[in-house]
Motif scaffolding. Structure first.
Motif, PDB file in Angstrom:
ATOM      1  N   CYS A   1      15.143 -69.501 -84.394  1.00  0.00           N
ATOM      2  CA  CYS A   1      14.411 -68.919 -83.265  1.00  0.00           C
ATOM      3  C   CYS A   1      14.702 -69.727 -82.007  1.00  0.00           C
ATOM      4  O   CYS A   1      15.173 -70.869 -82.071  1.00  0.00           O
ATOM      5  CB  CYS A   1      12.901 -68.895 -83.546  1.00  0.00           C
ATOM      6  SG  CYS A   1      12.139 -70.522 -83.680  1.00  0.00           S
ATOM      7  N   TYR A   2      14.396 -69.128 -80.886  1.00  0.00           N
ATOM      8  CA  TYR A   2      14.564 -69.805 -79.607  1.00  0.00           C
ATOM      9  C   TYR A   2      13.447 -70.836 -79.418  1.00  0.00           C
ATOM     10  O   TYR A   2      12.381 -70.761 -80.045  1.00  0.00           O
ATOM     11  CB  TYR A   2      14.537 -68.802 -78.464  1.00  0.00           C
ATOM     12  CG  TYR A   2      15.732 -67.871 -78.443  1.00  0.00           C
ATOM     13  CD1 TYR A   2      16.989 -68.336 -78.055  1.00  0.00           C
ATOM     14  CD2 TYR A   2      15.605 -66.525 -78.795  1.00  0.00           C
ATOM     15  CE1 TYR A   2      18.090 -67.490 -78.024  1.00  0.00           C
ATOM     16  CE2 TYR A   2      16.698 -65.673 -78.765  1.00  0.00           C
ATOM     17  CZ  TYR A   2      17.938 -66.158 -78.384  1.00  0.00           C
ATOM     18  OH  TYR A   2      19.025 -65.323 -78.366  1.00  0.00           O
ATOM     19  N   ASN A   3      13.683 -71.789 -78.514  1.00  0.00           N
ATOM     20  CA  ASN A   3      12.686 -72.832 -78.273  1.00  0.00           C
ATOM     21  C   ASN A   3      11.636 -72.366 -77.272  1.00  0.00           C
ATOM     22  O   ASN A   3      11.692 -71.259 -76.735  1.00  0.00           O
ATOM     23  CB  ASN A   3      13.365 -74.128 -77.796  1.00  0.00           C
ATOM     24  CG  ASN A   3      14.178 -73.918 -76.528  1.00  0.00           C
ATOM     25  OD1 ASN A   3      13.946 -72.977 -75.759  1.00  0.00           O
ATOM     26  ND2 ASN A   3      15.132 -74.815 -76.291  1.00  0.00           N
TER      27      ASN A   3
ATOM     28  N   ALA B   1       9.124 -69.266 -72.744  1.00  0.00           N
ATOM     29  CA  ALA B   1       8.404 -69.340 -71.474  1.00  0.00           C
ATOM     30  C   ALA B   1       9.066 -68.450 -70.434  1.00  0.00           C
ATOM     31  O   ALA B   1       8.388 -67.741 -69.682  1.00  0.00           O
ATOM     32  CB  ALA B   1       8.340 -70.786 -70.983  1.00  0.00           C
ATOM     33  N   LYS B   2      10.401 -68.452 -70.408  1.00  0.00           N
ATOM     34  CA  LYS B   2      11.114 -67.590 -69.464  1.00  0.00           C
ATOM     35  C   LYS B   2      10.907 -66.118 -69.804  1.00  0.00           C
ATOM     36  O   LYS B   2      10.719 -65.286 -68.915  1.00  0.00           O
ATOM     37  CB  LYS B   2      12.601 -67.934 -69.468  1.00  0.00           C
ATOM     38  CG  LYS B   2      12.932 -69.296 -68.878  1.00  0.00           C
ATOM     39  CD  LYS B   2      14.436 -69.557 -68.883  1.00  0.00           C
ATOM     40  CE  LYS B   2      14.754 -70.911 -68.274  1.00  0.00           C
ATOM     41  NZ  LYS B   2      16.223 -71.186 -68.301  1.00  0.00           N
TER      42      LYS B   2
ATOM     43  N   LEU C   1       7.064 -73.774 -68.755  1.00  0.00           N
ATOM     44  CA  LEU C   1       7.163 -74.443 -70.049  1.00  0.00           C
ATOM     45  C   LEU C   1       5.888 -75.215 -70.360  1.00  0.00           C
ATOM     46  O   LEU C   1       5.427 -75.241 -71.512  1.00  0.00           O
ATOM     47  CB  LEU C   1       8.373 -75.382 -70.060  1.00  0.00           C
ATOM     48  CG  LEU C   1       8.551 -76.248 -71.317  1.00  0.00           C
ATOM     49  CD1 LEU C   1       8.660 -75.389 -72.564  1.00  0.00           C
ATOM     50  CD2 LEU C   1       9.783 -77.156 -71.159  1.00  0.00           C
ATOM     51  N   VAL C   2       5.294 -75.843 -69.346  1.00  0.00           N
ATOM     52  CA  VAL C   2       4.049 -76.587 -69.552  1.00  0.00           C
ATOM     53  C   VAL C   2       2.950 -75.644 -70.064  1.00  0.00           C
ATOM     54  O   VAL C   2       2.213 -75.968 -71.010  1.00  0.00           O
ATOM     55  CB  VAL C   2       3.608 -77.281 -68.246  1.00  0.00           C
ATOM     56  CG1 VAL C   2       2.229 -77.919 -68.415  1.00  0.00           C
ATOM     57  CG2 VAL C   2       4.633 -78.337 -67.831  1.00  0.00           C
ATOM     58  N   GLU C   3       2.866 -74.470 -69.446  1.00  0.00           N
ATOM     59  CA  GLU C   3       1.869 -73.491 -69.890  1.00  0.00           C
ATOM     60  C   GLU C   3       2.150 -73.025 -71.310  1.00  0.00           C
ATOM     61  O   GLU C   3       1.228 -72.907 -72.125  1.00  0.00           O
ATOM     62  CB  GLU C   3       1.859 -72.289 -68.947  1.00  0.00           C
ATOM     63  CG  GLU C   3       1.231 -72.550 -67.592  1.00  0.00           C
ATOM     64  CD  GLU C   3       1.312 -71.313 -66.707  1.00  0.00           C
ATOM     65  OE1 GLU C   3       0.245 -70.807 -66.303  1.00  0.00           O
ATOM     66  OE2 GLU C   3       2.436 -70.845 -66.431  1.00  0.00           O
ATOM     67  N   MET C   4       3.423 -72.778 -71.613  1.00  0.00           N
ATOM     68  CA  MET C   4       3.783 -72.301 -72.943  1.00  0.00           C
ATOM     69  C   MET C   4       3.405 -73.325 -74.006  1.00  0.00           C
ATOM     70  O   MET C   4       2.861 -72.969 -75.067  1.00  0.00           O
ATOM     71  CB  MET C   4       5.286 -72.006 -72.989  1.00  0.00           C
ATOM     72  CG  MET C   4       5.772 -71.323 -74.264  1.00  0.00           C
ATOM     73  SD  MET C   4       5.379 -69.548 -74.361  1.00  0.00           S
ATOM     74  CE  MET C   4       3.829 -69.569 -75.280  1.00  0.00           C
ATOM     75  N   ASN C   5       3.699 -74.577 -73.739  1.00  0.00           N
ATOM     76  CA  ASN C   5       3.365 -75.631 -74.695  1.00  0.00           C
ATOM     77  C   ASN C   5       1.858 -75.736 -74.894  1.00  0.00           C
ATOM     78  O   ASN C   5       1.372 -75.879 -76.022  1.00  0.00           O
ATOM     79  CB  ASN C   5       3.915 -76.975 -74.216  1.00  0.00           C
ATOM     80  CG  ASN C   5       5.435 -77.034 -74.267  1.00  0.00           C
ATOM     81  OD1 ASN C   5       6.072 -76.256 -74.986  1.00  0.00           O
ATOM     82  ND2 ASN C   5       6.025 -77.940 -73.502  1.00  0.00           N
TER      83      ASN C   5
ATOM     84  N   LEU D   1      -0.272 -62.437 -76.270  1.00  0.00           N
ATOM     85  CA  LEU D   1       0.823 -61.789 -76.971  1.00  0.00           C
ATOM     86  C   LEU D   1       2.042 -62.702 -77.099  1.00  0.00           C
ATOM     87  O   LEU D   1       2.581 -62.874 -78.204  1.00  0.00           O
ATOM     88  CB  LEU D   1       1.202 -60.504 -76.242  1.00  0.00           C
ATOM     89  CG  LEU D   1       2.328 -59.670 -76.832  1.00  0.00           C
ATOM     90  CD1 LEU D   1       2.023 -59.311 -78.270  1.00  0.00           C
ATOM     91  CD2 LEU D   1       2.538 -58.418 -76.003  1.00  0.00           C
ATOM     92  N   ILE D   2       2.490 -63.292 -76.002  1.00  0.00           N
ATOM     93  CA  ILE D   2       3.688 -64.130 -76.062  1.00  0.00           C
ATOM     94  C   ILE D   2       3.452 -65.353 -76.948  1.00  0.00           C
ATOM     95  O   ILE D   2       4.350 -65.801 -77.679  1.00  0.00           O
ATOM     96  CB  ILE D   2       4.140 -64.566 -74.638  1.00  0.00           C
ATOM     97  CG1 ILE D   2       5.515 -65.244 -74.684  1.00  0.00           C
ATOM     98  CG2 ILE D   2       3.114 -65.471 -73.982  1.00  0.00           C
ATOM     99  CD1 ILE D   2       6.633 -64.335 -75.097  1.00  0.00           C
TER     100      ILE D   2
END
Length: 217
Positions: free
Chosen positions: A129-131, A136-137, A143-147, A114-115
């Motif tokens: 939009c936000y980065n 990730a927060k 952040l590593v997982e989000m990327n 979803l995210i």
């Protein structure tokens, strides 16, 4: 197209304090996750081999419900309501292309899917939009997982991010149907059962049946 405008431009859902489109998508994902959880449990009992590992599958179930997670995203992501319709399209595309990998939406994967879908939709749809660090927060991951999830997601959908107006309208209709079902009043309770005449003995059988015939007439 009227229902699309109502779905993505209407105010917040009073009960959940989030846009109607978000509430509708949460309902769909909750139901799909519950169904796949049950299927996974049945497969484990049948000693079926588990599904292949996926970057979107967490090792433990997150401690937040799908609806609460979506409410958090809607509150902090700051994206347009239309992004949630597009995220729904992306999720469907990912799952269709990922069938060979047995990728499924369940309690272990739904939050990350979803995210990441919302992140992809925001970047494609909104001018501002936000980065990734912010998302990730919001999503409760690093952040590593989000990327990594973003890259994996983009390859998973084959970088097919364009959504035609017709496709957008089709998915709006599905979400609108979900809302109508969720907002429909519960069916009335069945009427109380009426006692039927019962013959207590063989001697009373003839009289009882005769009385039933008279009442029926």
């Amino acid at each position: 197209m009227a229902e699309c405008g109502e779905l993505v431009e209407s105010g917040s859902d009073v009960a959940e304090d989030m846009p109607r489109v978000v509430s509708a998508l949460a309902g769909i994902l909750e139901r799909v996750a519950e169904r796949n959880d049950a299927a996974t449990a049945a497969a484990e009992l049948s000693a079926v081999a588990p599904a292949p590992a996926s970057a979107f599958r967490a090792t433990t179930k997150p401690g937040i419900s799908v609806r609460a997670y979506m409410a958090r995203i809607a509150r902090f992501a700051g994206c347009s309501p239309a992004c949630y319709v597009v995220a729904y399209v992306y999720l469907d595309r990912l799952l269709r292309r990922g069938r060979r990998l047995a990728l499924a939406v369940d309690s272990y994967s739904v939050h990350r899917l979803l995210i990441t879908a919302v992140l992809a939709a925001v970047k494609f749809m909104d001018d501002i939009c936000y980065n990734n660090a912010y998302f990730a927060k919001v999503g409760g991951i690093s952040l590593v997982e989000m990327n990594y999830l973003e890259v994996d997601f983009l390859f998973g959908v084959g970088f097919d991010l364009n959504v035609s107006p017709e496709t957008f309208a089709d998915y709006c209709a599905v979400l609108q149907s979900e809302l109508l079902c969720a907002e429909a009043p519960p069916p009335p309770p069945p009427p109380p059962l009426r006692l039927q005449y019962c013959c207590l003995s063989d001697d009373d059988a003839g009289a009882g049946c005769s009385a039933q015939q008279q009442l029926a007439a």
